[in-house]
Design a protein around this motif. Structure first.
Motif, PDB file in Angstrom:
ATOM      1  N   GLU A  60     -50.737 -27.207  21.110  1.00  0.00           N
ATOM      2  CA  GLU A  60     -50.329 -27.762  22.394  1.00  0.00           C
ATOM      3  C   GLU A  60     -51.485 -28.472  23.087  1.00  0.00           C
ATOM      4  OE1 GLU A  60     -47.486 -27.956  23.933  1.00  0.00           O
ATOM      5  OE2 GLU A  60     -46.234 -26.879  22.512  1.00  0.00           O
ATOM      6  N   ASP A  61     -52.705 -27.914  22.932  1.00  0.00           N
ATOM      7  CA  ASP A  61     -53.871 -28.567  23.529  1.00  0.00           C
ATOM      8  C   ASP A  61     -54.141 -29.918  22.901  1.00  0.00           C
ATOM      9  OD1 ASP A  61     -54.169 -26.384  25.170  1.00  0.00           O
ATOM     10  OD2 ASP A  61     -55.668 -25.396  23.881  1.00  0.00           O
ATOM     11  N   ARG A  62     -53.684 -30.105  21.674  1.00  0.00           N
ATOM     12  CA  ARG A  62     -53.833 -31.394  20.994  1.00  0.00           C
ATOM     13  C   ARG A  62     -52.628 -32.294  21.232  1.00  0.00           C
ATOM     14  NH1 ARG A  62     -58.937 -32.779  19.646  1.00  0.00           N
ATOM     15  NH2 ARG A  62     -60.094 -30.939  18.954  1.00  0.00           N
ATOM     16  N   HIS A  63     -51.814 -31.912  22.207  1.00  0.00           N
ATOM     17  CA  HIS A  63     -50.641 -32.710  22.620  1.00  0.00           C
ATOM     18  C   HIS A  63     -49.631 -32.882  21.488  1.00  0.00           C
ATOM     19  CE1 HIS A  63     -52.934 -33.587  26.240  1.00  0.00           C
ATOM     20  NE2 HIS A  63     -53.937 -34.054  25.478  1.00  0.00           N
ATOM     21  N   ILE A  64     -49.502 -31.851  20.675  1.00  0.00           N
ATOM     22  CA  ILE A  64     -48.468 -31.840  19.641  1.00  0.00           C
ATOM     23  C   ILE A  64     -47.283 -31.077  20.218  1.00  0.00           C
ATOM     24  CG2 ILE A  64     -47.871 -31.176  17.278  1.00  0.00           C
ATOM     25  CD1 ILE A  64     -50.802 -31.341  16.584  1.00  0.00           C
ATOM     26  N   GLN A  65     -46.320 -31.802  20.753  1.00  0.00           N
ATOM     27  CA  GLN A  65     -45.219 -31.193  21.462  1.00  0.00           C
ATOM     28  C   GLN A  65     -44.264 -30.468  20.500  1.00  0.00           C
ATOM     29  OE1 GLN A  65     -45.311 -31.176  24.691  1.00  0.00           O
ATOM     30  NE2 GLN A  65     -47.097 -32.543  24.726  1.00  0.00           N
ATOM     31  N   GLY A  66     -43.721 -29.364  20.979  1.00  0.00           N
ATOM     32  CA  GLY A  66     -42.771 -28.585  20.185  1.00  0.00           C
ATOM     33  C   GLY A  66     -43.409 -27.632  19.220  1.00  0.00           C
ATOM     34  N   ALA A  67     -44.745 -27.577  19.201  1.00  0.00           N
ATOM     35  CA  ALA A  67     -45.413 -26.686  18.247  1.00  0.00           C
ATOM     36  C   ALA A  67     -45.152 -25.224  18.562  1.00  0.00           C
ATOM     37  CB  ALA A  67     -46.918 -26.963  18.250  1.00  0.00           C
ATOM     38  N   ARG A  68     -45.069 -24.901  19.869  1.00  0.00           N
ATOM     39  CA  ARG A  68     -44.854 -23.503  20.230  1.00  0.00           C
ATOM     40  C   ARG A  68     -43.522 -22.984  19.717  1.00  0.00           C
ATOM     41  NH1 ARG A  68     -44.707 -23.260  26.610  1.00  0.00           N
ATOM     42  NH2 ARG A  68     -46.646 -24.459  26.290  1.00  0.00           N
ATOM     43  N   TYR A  69     -42.506 -23.843  19.688  1.00  0.00           N
ATOM     44  CA  TYR A  69     -41.204 -23.407  19.200  1.00  0.00           C
ATOM     45  C   TYR A  69     -41.225 -23.211  17.683  1.00  0.00           C
ATOM     46  CZ  TYR A  69     -39.958 -25.141  23.821  1.00  0.00           C
ATOM     47  OH  TYR A  69     -39.917 -25.352  25.166  1.00  0.00           O
TER      48      TYR A  69
END
Length: 364
Positions: A60-69
Motif C-alpha cells: 500500500e505504501d508503494r501505491h499498489i491499490q487492492g493489495a490488502r484485499y
C-alpha cells in the motif's frame, strides 16, 4: 511438512517417496520465504515495517491499490490450510503415542469401517478450540515458533549423534522377553529395490497378529543372526552388505570425542548468539574485550568442527542419508540457536509450562 512427516506410514513406498517429497517441500518453503523477505527488504526499510499486516501495508505504501484485499484472502486460505493440516496430523500423532503406551489406550481406538482414530480427532479439535478462544494469536504464534525451532535444533543434534555412533542404524528392531522363546520383530526396511526380504519364520512373529501388540517398547533390543552377522570390524547387515572399503569405523573413543566436540560447539553457539544479540553495541564500537571474546569463541567453534570432521562416521547402508554431515547440521544448530536466543523470555516460560503440563499428563 507436518502432514508429510506424520503420515509416512500411509504413503506408498515411503522409503523412496518420503525423503524426496520432504526435500521438495522444504526447498519450496525456503525459496518462497526468502523471496518474500528479499522483496519486502527492497521495497521498504525494516524499521518502517508494520507488525500488523506488514506485507499488505508495504504494498500500500508503494501505491499498489487492492493489495490488502489480496493478502487478506491469502491469509485466510493459509489459515484454513494450516488448520486442516493440523487436524489431520495431530490425531495420528496421538494415535501413535497411544499405541506406544505413552497416552491412554482409548486414543488408539479405530473405527471398524474406515479405521479412523475418531476419539483422537475429537480430542485434538476440542483442545485447539479451547486454545483459539482463550489465547491471543500472537501468543500462539510465539509458542509455535519456539516449538518449531527446538524441533529443528533437536533434529540436527540427532543427525550428528547417529552419524558418529558405532552401532548399526535402522536395520532391525526386536522386542524380546528373555523368559519366552517367541519374539516380536519389526523390519525398518522391508523392501529394497522392490525385492521383498523375509526372515526365517522360526525367528519371526508377526507384530500385527501378536497378542503382545500393546506392550511398551522398553524390552530388550537385539539383532537377528539371520540379518546381521558379526565381523572383525563390527556388525554387518546381509540386507545392506558392506564392502571391504566401506567399513564401520567408529569406536567408543571416537564417539566420545565426537560428543565432546558437539557439546563444545553448541555451548559456543549459545555464547556467540547472546553476544551478537545483547552485546552488538560493544562489538560495533570495537571494544577490545568484545572483539577478543568473539575471536576466541569463533576459533573454538572452528576447532571443534574441524575435529568433528576428522572423526570416522557410521557407514551403515541406508536408502537416504543427510548430505553434508557434519557441516550442514552444525550450521543448522548455529542458526536455530541464534533464532531461539532472539525470542523473548516469556515465550520460553510459556513453552516450558506447556511441557510440564504435558509431562504430568503422560505420567498419570
Amino acid at each position: 511438512m507436518d502432514a508429510i512427516a506424520n503420515t509416512s506410514e500411509e504413503q506408498k513406498n515411503p522409503l523412496r517417496n518420503f525423503p524426496a517429497l520432504f526435500t521438495i517441500v522444504v526447498s519450496l518453503t525456503v525459496i518462497s520465504m526468502v523471496a518474500v523477505s528479499v522483496a519486502l527488504t527492497l521495497m521498504s526499510p525494516s524499521h518502517f515495517f508494520s507488525d500488523i499486516a506488514g506485507v499488505a501495508m508495504a504494498f500500500e505504501d508503494r501505491h499498489i491499490q487492492g493489495a490488502r484485499y489480496v493478502f487478506s484472502i491469502g491469509a485466510l486460505i493459509f489459515l484454513f490450510a494450516t488448520t486442516t493440516s493440523l487436524l489431520f496430523t495431530i490425531p495420528r500423532l496421538l494415535y501413535s503415542l497411544s499405541r506406544d503406551g505413552l497416552l491412554p489406550d482409548f486414543l488408539g481406538d479405530l473405527t471398524l469401517k474406515d479405521r479412523i482414530p475418531v476419539k483422537a480427532i475429537l480430542l485434538s479439535f476440542c483442545l485447539s478450540l479451547v486454545l483459539i478462544l482463550s489465547c491471543k494469536l500472537c501468543l500462539l504464534l510465539s509458542m509455535l515458533g519456539t516449538g518449531t525451532l527446538l524441533t529443528f535444533f533437536l533434529v540436527s543434534l540427532c543427525v550428528l549423534s547417529l552419524r558418529y555412533q558405532q552401532n548399526n542404524i535402522g536395520m532391525i528392531q526386536e522386542y524380546e522377553d528373555p523368559n519366552e522363546e517367541e519374539c516380536i520383530t519389526e523390519f525398518s526396511y522391508p523392501s529394497y529395490d522392490n525385492k521383498q526380504f523375509q526372515a526365517d519364520q522360526d525367528d519371526m512373529l508377526s507384530y500385527k497378529d501378536s497378542p503382545r501388540m500393546g506392550r511398551p517398547r522398553d524390552s530388550t533390543y537385539k539383532k537377528l543372526n539371520s540379518i546381521v552377522s558379526m565381523t572383525s570390524v563390527g556388525s554387518e547387515s546381509t540386507l545392506f552388505p558392506l564392502s571391504m572399503t566401506d567399513l564401520i569405523e567408529p569406536s567408543p573413543t571416537s564417539w566420545l570425542i565426537s560428543a565432546m566436540c558437539i557439546v563444545v560447539y553448541v555451548i559456543s553457539s549459545i555464547v556467540i548468539s547472546l553476544m551478537v544479540i545483547f552485546g552488538w553495541k560493544f562489538i560495533y564500537k570495537g571494544s577490545w574485550w568484545a572483539i577478543f571474546l568473539l575471536i576466541v569463541i569463533l576459533g573454538t567453534m572452528a576447532v571443534s568442527a574441524f575435529i568433528l570432521c576428522k572423526q570416522p562416521q557410521n557407514r551403515s547402508k541406508l536408502l537416504y542419508k543427510t548430505p553434508g554431515v557434519p557441516i550442514l547440521p552444525l550450521l543448522s544448530l548455529t542458526f536455530n540457536i541464534f533464532l531461539l536466543t532472539s525470542l523473548p523470555v516469556n515465550s520460553f516460560m510459556r513453552f516450558i509450562t506447556w511441557l510440564l503440563i504435558g509431562m504430568k499428563f503422560l505420567l498419570l
